[in-house]
Motif scaffolding. Sequence first.
Motif, PDB file in Angstrom:
ATOM      1  N   PRO A 201      50.271  63.713  18.141  1.00 39.88           N
ATOM      2  CA  PRO A 201      48.927  63.159  18.408  1.00 39.88           C
ATOM      3  C   PRO A 201      47.928  63.474  17.304  1.00 39.88           C
ATOM      4  O   PRO A 201      47.045  62.662  17.022  1.00 39.88           O
ATOM      5  N   TYR A 202      48.017  64.655  16.713  1.00 40.27           N
ATOM      6  CA  TYR A 202      47.220  64.955  15.523  1.00 40.27           C
ATOM      7  C   TYR A 202      48.125  65.588  14.479  1.00 40.27           C
ATOM      8  O   TYR A 202      49.239  66.019  14.773  1.00 40.27           O
ATOM      9  N   ASP A 203      47.648  65.625  13.237  1.00 41.81           N
ATOM     10  CA  ASP A 203      48.483  66.001  12.097  1.00 41.81           C
ATOM     11  C   ASP A 203      49.038  67.421  12.235  1.00 41.81           C
ATOM     12  O   ASP A 203      48.308  68.343  12.630  1.00 41.81           O
ATOM     13  N   ASP A 204      50.288  67.589  11.871  1.00 38.88           N
ATOM     14  CA  ASP A 204      50.954  68.876  12.044  1.00 38.88           C
ATOM     15  C   ASP A 204      50.711  69.810  10.860  1.00 38.88           C
ATOM     16  O   ASP A 204      51.633  70.334  10.249  1.00 38.88           O
ATOM     17  N   TYR A 205      49.443  69.988  10.512  1.00 36.37           N
ATOM     18  CA  TYR A 205      49.059  71.012   9.553  1.00 36.37           C
ATOM     19  C   TYR A 205      48.630  72.269  10.311  1.00 36.37           C
ATOM     20  O   TYR A 205      48.431  72.240  11.527  1.00 36.37           O
ATOM     21  N   PHE A 206      48.460  73.357   9.572  1.00 36.42           N
ATOM     22  CA  PHE A 206      47.803  74.518  10.159  1.00 36.42           C
ATOM     23  C   PHE A 206      46.409  74.073  10.595  1.00 36.42           C
ATOM     24  O   PHE A 206      45.800  73.196   9.975  1.00 36.42           O
ATOM     25  N   THR A 207      45.900  74.674  11.647  1.00 30.91           N
ATOM     26  CA  THR A 207      44.629  74.198  12.202  1.00 30.91           C
ATOM     27  C   THR A 207      43.450  75.029  11.712  1.00 30.91           C
ATOM     28  O   THR A 207      43.528  76.253  11.615  1.00 30.91           O
TER      29      THR A 207
ATOM     30  N   ARG B 204      40.160  86.297  -4.419  1.00 31.67           N
ATOM     31  CA  ARG B 204      40.316  87.665  -4.950  1.00 31.67           C
ATOM     32  C   ARG B 204      41.184  87.670  -6.195  1.00 31.67           C
ATOM     33  O   ARG B 204      40.997  88.500  -7.086  1.00 31.67           O
ATOM     34  N   HIS B 205      42.143  86.742  -6.244  1.00 30.27           N
ATOM     35  CA  HIS B 205      43.096  86.690  -7.348  1.00 30.27           C
ATOM     36  C   HIS B 205      42.649  85.746  -8.463  1.00 30.27           C
ATOM     37  O   HIS B 205      43.477  85.227  -9.224  1.00 30.27           O
ATOM     38  N   GLY B 206      41.346  85.517  -8.564  1.00 37.65           N
ATOM     39  CA  GLY B 206      40.814  84.799  -9.717  1.00 37.65           C
ATOM     40  C   GLY B 206      41.112  83.318  -9.749  1.00 37.65           C
ATOM     41  O   GLY B 206      41.229  82.728 -10.831  1.00 37.65           O
ATOM     42  N   GLN B 207      41.219  82.702  -8.580  1.00 36.43           N
ATOM     43  CA  GLN B 207      41.495  81.279  -8.508  1.00 36.43           C
ATOM     44  C   GLN B 207      40.468  80.600  -7.605  1.00 36.43           C
ATOM     45  O   GLN B 207      39.923  81.221  -6.695  1.00 36.43           O
ATOM     46  N   ASP B 208      40.218  79.330  -7.856  1.00 32.04           N
ATOM     47  CA  ASP B 208      39.348  78.557  -6.979  1.00 32.04           C
ATOM     48  C   ASP B 208      40.177  77.975  -5.840  1.00 32.04           C
ATOM     49  O   ASP B 208      41.401  77.832  -5.949  1.00 32.04           O
ATOM     50  N   VAL B 209      39.510  77.611  -4.773  1.00 34.87           N
ATOM     51  CA  VAL B 209      40.172  77.068  -3.588  1.00 34.87           C
ATOM     52  C   VAL B 209      40.021  75.555  -3.564  1.00 34.87           C
ATOM     53  O   VAL B 209      38.935  75.019  -3.788  1.00 34.87           O
ATOM     54  N   ILE B 210      41.128  74.873  -3.314  1.00 40.02           N
ATOM     55  CA  ILE B 210      41.118  73.441  -3.001  1.00 40.02           C
ATOM     56  C   ILE B 210      41.532  73.345  -1.538  1.00 40.02           C
ATOM     57  O   ILE B 210      42.676  73.639  -1.194  1.00 40.02           O
ATOM     58  N   LEU B 211      40.597  72.989  -0.683  1.00 45.10           N
ATOM     59  CA  LEU B 211      40.890  72.898   0.743  1.00 45.10           C
ATOM     60  C   LEU B 211      41.094  71.432   1.118  1.00 45.10           C
ATOM     61  O   LEU B 211      40.175  70.622   1.050  1.00 45.10           O
ATOM     62  N   THR B 212      42.333  71.107   1.482  1.00 44.66           N
ATOM     63  CA  THR B 212      42.646  69.790   2.013  1.00 44.66           C
ATOM     64  C   THR B 212      42.453  69.841   3.522  1.00 44.66           C
ATOM     65  O   THR B 212      43.045  70.679   4.201  1.00 44.66           O
ATOM     66  N   LEU B 213      41.598  68.947   4.043  1.00 44.73           N
ATOM     67  CA  LEU B 213      41.263  68.981   5.459  1.00 44.73           C
ATOM     68  C   LEU B 213      41.324  67.566   6.037  1.00 44.73           C
ATOM     69  O   LEU B 213      40.544  66.695   5.650  1.00 44.73           O
ATOM     70  N   THR B 214      42.298  67.343   6.937  1.00 38.64           N
ATOM     71  CA  THR B 214      42.301  66.083   7.669  1.00 38.64           C
ATOM     72  C   THR B 214      41.460  66.270   8.925  1.00 38.64           C
ATOM     73  O   THR B 214      41.587  67.273   9.623  1.00 38.64           O
ATOM     74  N   ILE B 215      40.593  65.301   9.190  1.00 34.24           N
ATOM     75  CA  ILE B 215      39.565  65.456  10.227  1.00 34.24           C
ATOM     76  C   ILE B 215      39.484  64.190  11.083  1.00 34.24           C
ATOM     77  O   ILE B 215      39.544  63.069  10.567  1.00 34.24           O
ATOM     78  N   ASP B 216      39.303  64.380  12.359  1.00 31.21           N
ATOM     79  CA  ASP B 216      39.023  63.275  13.266  1.00 31.21           C
ATOM     80  C   ASP B 216      37.658  62.677  12.894  1.00 31.21           C
ATOM     81  O   ASP B 216      36.635  63.380  12.955  1.00 31.21           O
ATOM     82  N   PRO B 217      37.606  61.415  12.489  1.00 30.45           N
ATOM     83  CA  PRO B 217      36.319  60.825  12.095  1.00 30.45           C
ATOM     84  C   PRO B 217      35.302  60.744  13.226  1.00 30.45           C
ATOM     85  O   PRO B 217      34.132  60.424  12.972  1.00 30.45           O
ATOM     86  N   HIS B 218      35.712  61.028  14.456  1.00 34.44           N
ATOM     87  CA  HIS B 218      34.790  60.946  15.582  1.00 34.44           C
ATOM     88  C   HIS B 218      34.017  62.242  15.822  1.00 34.44           C
ATOM     89  O   HIS B 218      33.202  62.300  16.755  1.00 34.44           O
TER      90      HIS B 218
ATOM     91  N   ARG C  29      45.262  56.164  12.232  1.00 35.36           N
ATOM     92  CA  ARG C  29      45.687  55.470  13.453  1.00 35.36           C
ATOM     93  C   ARG C  29      44.528  55.273  14.425  1.00 35.36           C
ATOM     94  O   ARG C  29      44.563  54.384  15.274  1.00 35.36           O
ATOM     95  N   ARG C  30      43.507  56.096  14.288  1.00 33.62           N
ATOM     96  CA  ARG C  30      42.378  56.048  15.221  1.00 33.62           C
ATOM     97  C   ARG C  30      41.235  55.159  14.737  1.00 33.62           C
ATOM     98  O   ARG C  30      40.386  54.763  15.533  1.00 33.62           O
ATOM     99  N   CYS C  31      41.188  54.893  13.445  1.00 31.95           N
ATOM    100  CA  CYS C  31      40.042  54.192  12.863  1.00 31.95           C
ATOM    101  C   CYS C  31      40.503  53.116  11.893  1.00 31.95           C
ATOM    102  O   CYS C  31      41.616  53.165  11.362  1.00 31.95           O
ATOM    103  N   THR C  32      39.633  52.160  11.625  1.00 29.91           N
ATOM    104  CA  THR C  32      39.887  51.191  10.567  1.00 29.91           C
ATOM    105  C   THR C  32      39.716  51.883   9.210  1.00 29.91           C
ATOM    106  O   THR C  32      39.114  52.963   9.114  1.00 29.91           O
TER     107      THR C  32
END
Length: 482
Positions: free
Chosen positions: A80-86, A108-122, A158-161
Amino acid sequence: MDKNTKIFSVILGRARCAVDLGDGSERGEYVNQDYILNKLGRPHRGINLMYCYYPLDKGFPERASKAFSGEGISFQWDYPYDDYFTYKGGLEGDTKGEPFTYIRDVRRHGQDVILTLTIDPHVTDEQLIAIAKDLHPFGRLQLRINHEATGNWFAFNRRCTYQEVADFYVRFHKIIKQYAPNIKTILCIGGIEDLQSKQIVKEAEFSEAVRVTDIWSVDKYMALHWGWPYDVAEKGGNSHYRKSVSEIYQMTKRSYERFKELCNGEEKPMVTSELNADGDVTGAYEQAEMVKEFYNIVKNEPATWFSGITFYQFRDRGRLGLEIEDPNCSDVGIEQPVLKTYKQIIHDDYFSPSTEIKKEVNLPVTLRWGGSEDSEGLAVPLHFEKNPVYCEVTFSEPYNLMLELNGRWFYKSPHAKTIDLMPAFYEKPLSGSAELTLKIFAPPATGENDPAQGKDWAENYYTTLTSIPDIRIRFEPVEPAK
């Protein structure tokens, strides 16, 4: 350390093309940054973490594969929703759990974060504002919102155009700019998927998103078995493909050119947020060859328009990782041939961050950590008579530091006192006397920036060093052979 030793400021800057790395997804668990650093010998510009946020759904925040186990799922994206960590933050949660524990580890280890986030548009504006406030303290984070948005596999599609998905991207981008302007947004869509086409996929719907985003992106796989793990890729099957490296590169370049045209010639950073060749399709040896070929094309052109490449991923349960997860023990990785190839690539000067030694300085000195492409550290010149037998540094203060010597990087946590630098010489031994420079940078120990540090706190973090380490270098064993 001799009290007369001179120290200099040093600037950490951009690579000609940055290298980023995926760490964890629906196909693999997160691997801690100490392990990855020691395996690969250098930090990445950024680490991509993949999460989902569907707070209006029954079952959330439990991971979909656990919340809906045993319900006849026959394809990775049938949940029903994407099987990523929540994502455990937002209005409904806090920043004590995931992904924040891993975000802190990455920074902490001198790297920047790229956060991929799938989100319910509602979700509401209030929920999006809460996410922006969650992420505000984590420096120059990049947020990839609803990636591969011109596809049809994620729950948000699947939920939105497609127009609704594109409009949601613009809405969230504007909220980020208002509440966390230190964050850059990444628009990841199909781009040019046919070299005969003059338009990107779903161009009419996503043109405004192309114009407002900070960074353009496409995901490109030179080979992929998308049926994993529910079938096996075999000849004649219909759940995999393979394309030439040149075709994938040309589609990426053409995507950039079309993005630029849609912005009336304006240039923005262009990245691939996922790149690999699936060993399920190519086998392990040709996977390594194809990966090497792609990076070589970028280097040899040179592709000055290309800002960064994210390799997908470090450890995978299938064959899309530098390591395969040991099926007997998920904490153990089995190195693949592509790991050695990839390690050689990221140590190439073209893909390495720049460093520039500046003026002489005196203690105490304040170091600035802006991010993996913009920071100020210390440089300590060292003389080596020959290849050392012992080389180590001992600190008297609980600093959080990243160290570089002879092309090899090391992490020093606040509780660590002595760091053995000899691995800098195991793969690159000195053939005679040499002048080397120990470089020292200070990313935030907590992984978070400090609002008390001044007006630029969201962009920069400051650490004052009152001492430099004692450095022990010896060129003979403690006791010679008898």
